[in-house]
Design an enzyme around this catalytic site. Structure first.
Site, PDB file in Angstrom:
ATOM      1  N   SER A   7      51.269  15.377  57.787  1.00 45.83           N
ATOM      2  CA  SER A   7      52.799  15.044  56.691  1.00 45.83           C
ATOM      3  C   SER A   7      52.876  16.161  55.604  1.00 45.83           C
ATOM      4  O   SER A   7      52.179  16.556  55.266  1.00 45.83           O
ATOM      5  CB  SER A   7      52.197  13.317  55.789  1.00 45.83           C
ATOM      6  OG  SER A   7      52.844  13.662  54.990  1.00 45.83           O
ATOM      7  N   HIS A  32      55.165  14.711  60.840  1.00 48.12           N
ATOM      8  CA  HIS A  32      55.169  13.689  59.795  1.00 48.12           C
ATOM      9  C   HIS A  32      56.691  14.547  58.761  1.00 48.12           C
ATOM     10  O   HIS A  32      55.962  14.848  57.504  1.00 48.12           O
ATOM     11  CB  HIS A  32      54.145  13.268  60.044  1.00 48.12           C
ATOM     12  CG  HIS A  32      54.435  11.794  59.189  1.00 48.12           C
ATOM     13  ND1 HIS A  32      54.794  10.081  59.830  1.00 48.12           N
ATOM     14  CD2 HIS A  32      54.314  10.890  57.783  1.00 48.12           C
ATOM     15  CE1 HIS A  32      55.251   9.603  58.996  1.00 48.12           C
ATOM     16  NE2 HIS A  32      55.057   9.680  58.078  1.00 48.12           N
ATOM     17  N   ASP A  34      58.386  13.269  55.525  1.00 49.01           N
ATOM     18  CA  ASP A  34      58.312  11.130  54.968  1.00 49.01           C
ATOM     19  C   ASP A  34      59.456  11.286  53.625  1.00 49.01           C
ATOM     20  O   ASP A  34      59.550  12.046  52.899  1.00 49.01           O
ATOM     21  CB  ASP A  34      57.159  10.933  53.480  1.00 49.01           C
ATOM     22  CG  ASP A  34      55.949  10.617  54.832  1.00 49.01           C
ATOM     23  OD1 ASP A  34      55.601   9.867  55.131  1.00 49.01           O
ATOM     24  OD2 ASP A  34      54.728  11.460  54.089  1.00 49.01           O
ATOM     25  N   MET A  36      61.728   9.690  50.873  1.00 51.04           N
ATOM     26  CA  MET A  36      62.166   8.422  50.404  1.00 51.04           C
ATOM     27  C   MET A  36      62.968   8.526  49.254  1.00 51.04           C
ATOM     28  O   MET A  36      63.901   9.771  48.855  1.00 51.04           O
ATOM     29  CB  MET A  36      60.230   8.694  48.937  1.00 51.04           C
ATOM     30  CG  MET A  36      59.219   8.677  49.815  1.00 51.04           C
ATOM     31  SD  MET A  36      58.053   8.676  48.972  1.00 51.04           S
ATOM     32  CE  MET A  36      56.361   9.450  49.744  1.00 51.04           C
ATOM     33  N   HIS A  65      59.981   9.623  58.585  1.00 53.70           N
ATOM     34  CA  HIS A  65      59.362   8.236  58.769  1.00 53.70           C
ATOM     35  C   HIS A  65      60.430   8.288  57.573  1.00 53.70           C
ATOM     36  O   HIS A  65      60.313   8.486  55.692  1.00 53.70           O
ATOM     37  CB  HIS A  65      58.026   7.927  57.991  1.00 53.70           C
ATOM     38  CG  HIS A  65      57.379   7.306  57.108  1.00 53.70           C
ATOM     39  ND1 HIS A  65      56.497   7.123  56.616  1.00 53.70           N
ATOM     40  CD2 HIS A  65      57.665   6.031  57.394  1.00 53.70           C
ATOM     41  CE1 HIS A  65      56.341   6.130  55.962  1.00 53.70           C
ATOM     42  NE2 HIS A  65      56.693   5.203  55.982  1.00 53.70           N
ATOM     43  N   MET A  67      61.473   6.201  54.661  1.00 53.10           N
ATOM     44  CA  MET A  67      61.293   4.685  53.287  1.00 53.10           C
ATOM     45  C   MET A  67      62.531   4.984  52.255  1.00 53.10           C
ATOM     46  O   MET A  67      62.347   5.176  51.099  1.00 53.10           O
ATOM     47  CB  MET A  67      60.385   5.282  51.882  1.00 53.10           C
ATOM     48  CG  MET A  67      59.076   4.975  53.121  1.00 53.10           C
ATOM     49  SD  MET A  67      57.645   6.334  52.742  1.00 53.10           S
ATOM     50  CE  MET A  67      57.783   8.023  52.972  1.00 53.10           C
ATOM     51  N   MET A 136      51.411   0.665  58.241  1.00 57.22           N
ATOM     52  CA  MET A 136      51.193   1.731  57.039  1.00 57.22           C
ATOM     53  C   MET A 136      49.748   1.886  56.542  1.00 57.22           C
ATOM     54  O   MET A 136      49.555  -0.645  56.244  1.00 57.22           O
ATOM     55  CB  MET A 136      51.590   1.457  56.088  1.00 57.22           C
ATOM     56  CG  MET A 136      52.656   2.385  56.320  1.00 57.22           C
ATOM     57  SD  MET A 136      53.300   3.346  55.862  1.00 57.22           S
ATOM     58  CE  MET A 136      52.890   4.255  54.475  1.00 57.22           C
ATOM     59  N   ASP A 174      49.424   5.688  59.105  1.00 49.84           N
ATOM     60  CA  ASP A 174      49.699   6.333  57.849  1.00 49.84           C
ATOM     61  C   ASP A 174      49.000   5.857  56.673  1.00 49.84           C
ATOM     62  O   ASP A 174      50.030   4.518  56.415  1.00 49.84           O
ATOM     63  CB  ASP A 174      51.220   6.282  57.660  1.00 49.84           C
ATOM     64  CG  ASP A 174      51.913   7.269  56.492  1.00 49.84           C
ATOM     65  OD1 ASP A 174      50.796   8.117  56.171  1.00 49.84           O
ATOM     66  OD2 ASP A 174      52.712   7.540  57.083  1.00 49.84           O
TER      67      ASP A 174
HETATM   68  C1  DX5 Z   1      52.635   7.570  51.772  1.00 51.41           C
HETATM   69  C2  DX5 Z   1      53.216   8.264  53.380  1.00 51.41           C
HETATM   70  C3  DX5 Z   1      52.731   9.458  53.952  1.00 51.41           C
HETATM   71  C4  DX5 Z   1      51.668  10.045  52.878  1.00 51.41           C
HETATM   72  C5  DX5 Z   1      50.114   9.936  53.565  1.00 51.41           C
HETATM   73  O1  DX5 Z   1      54.130   6.553  51.625  1.00 51.41           O
HETATM   74  O2  DX5 Z   1      53.978   7.905  54.439  1.00 51.41           O
HETATM   75  O3  DX5 Z   1      52.876   9.480  55.099  1.00 51.41           O
HETATM   76  O4  DX5 Z   1      51.711  11.601  53.054  1.00 51.41           O
HETATM   77  O5  DX5 Z   1      49.773  11.006  52.656  1.00 51.41           O
HETATM   78  P1  DX5 Z   1      48.012  10.904  52.986  1.00 51.41           P
HETATM   79  O6  DX5 Z   1      47.702  11.436  54.465  1.00 51.41           O
HETATM   80  O7  DX5 Z   1      47.872  11.969  52.113  1.00 51.41           O
HETATM   81  O8  DX5 Z   1      47.472  10.003  52.014  1.00 51.41           O
HETATM   82 ZN    ZN Z   2      54.317   8.220  55.907  1.00 51.21          ZN
END
Ligand code: DX5
Ligand code: ZN
Length: 224
Positions: A7, A32, A34, A36, A65, A67, A136, A174
């Site tokens: 990520s 990956h 993320d 948001m 991913h 969100m 998750m 994740d």
């Molecule tokens: C959280 C993300 C994850 C995050 C994981 O909302 O979807 O992908 O980056 O980070 P770590 O591995 O640090 O928990």
């Molecule tokens: Zn993620």
């Protein structure tokens, strides 16, 4: 096959190309990303321009991913930016089947994500459509949170259902995946491992990725 989806949320954005290259040298085989929106989750990150930038620095598959609320509106933009896989949250999709179809129609692999509080049962009907299910193991929004063990039963249940129904979707996990939790998630049945803070660290990224993958593969062998 167990794969590490690193990520980039935890990477140093000022040196993104070097960061991705280091994680890739360590054996990471999926990026990956993320996304948001500050609405579905209490944080804002990046969108299609970031996907486009990452597309230009690596050949690895890009796992986006989302969100975000109303993902349908942005699916064409992610396809255009070069995404390979797009996962959407069950909790935001009023018409999940339609959204997964839309992802597929745009030439990307569709996937669905469930929050810690969302049961696996809500996915039964759409499992034949997805490339993977993302479980998750933290509440989404931030990197570096503590792994929630309740994810383990959900991963195990998905693996059982996959077997029973004769399906072949992959299981991704994740949140809080690190050296001390990776064996459990692999043994529960996950084979796409997302990790951010356990991988990215100045000067240590390649080493961290390699060690995490080695621990994951060792756990898988013990099980076999
Ligand atoms: C959280 C993300 C994850 C995050 C994981 O909302 O979807 O992908 O980056 O980070 P770590 O591995 O640090 O928990
Ligand atoms: Zn993620």
């Amino acid at each position: 096959m167990i794969e590490l989806a690193f990520s980039i949320l935890a990477s140093d954005f000022a040196h993104l190309a070097d960061e991705v290259a280091a994680a890739e040298r360590g054996g990471g085989s999926i990026v990956h990303i993320d996304v948001m929106d500050g609405h579905f989750v209490p944080n804002i990150t990046f969108g299609p321009p970031m996907v486009k930038a990452v597309r230009s620095i690596t050949k690895l598959p890009l796992d986006c991913h989302l969100m975000i609320e109303n993902p349908d509106a942005f699916i064409p933009d992610f396809a255009e930016a070069g995404a390979d896989m797009v996962s959407v949250h069950q909790e935001v999709c009023r018409h999940l089947h339609r959204t997964l179809q839309l992802i597929e129609q745009h030439g990307m692999k569709p996937a669905v994500v469930i929050n810690p509080a969302t049961p696996v049962d809500t996915l039964i009907e759409i499992l034949p459509m997805v490339h993977h299910v993302l479980v998750m193991s933290v509440n989404p929004g931030f990197g570096g949170q503590k792994f929630l063990p309740l994810a383990l039963d959900k991963i195990g249940l998905l693996a059982e259902i996959r077997e029973e129904l004769g399906l072949n979707f992959r299981i991704e996990v994740d949140g809080g995946v690190a050296h001390d939790t990776v064996a459990q998630v692999v043994q529960a049945g996950a084979d796409m491992l997302v990790a951010g803070s356990a991988v990215f660290s100045p000067g240590k990224t390649e080493h961290n990725a390699r060690e995490l993958l080695a621990a994951a593969r060792a756990a898988a062998e013990i099980q076999d």
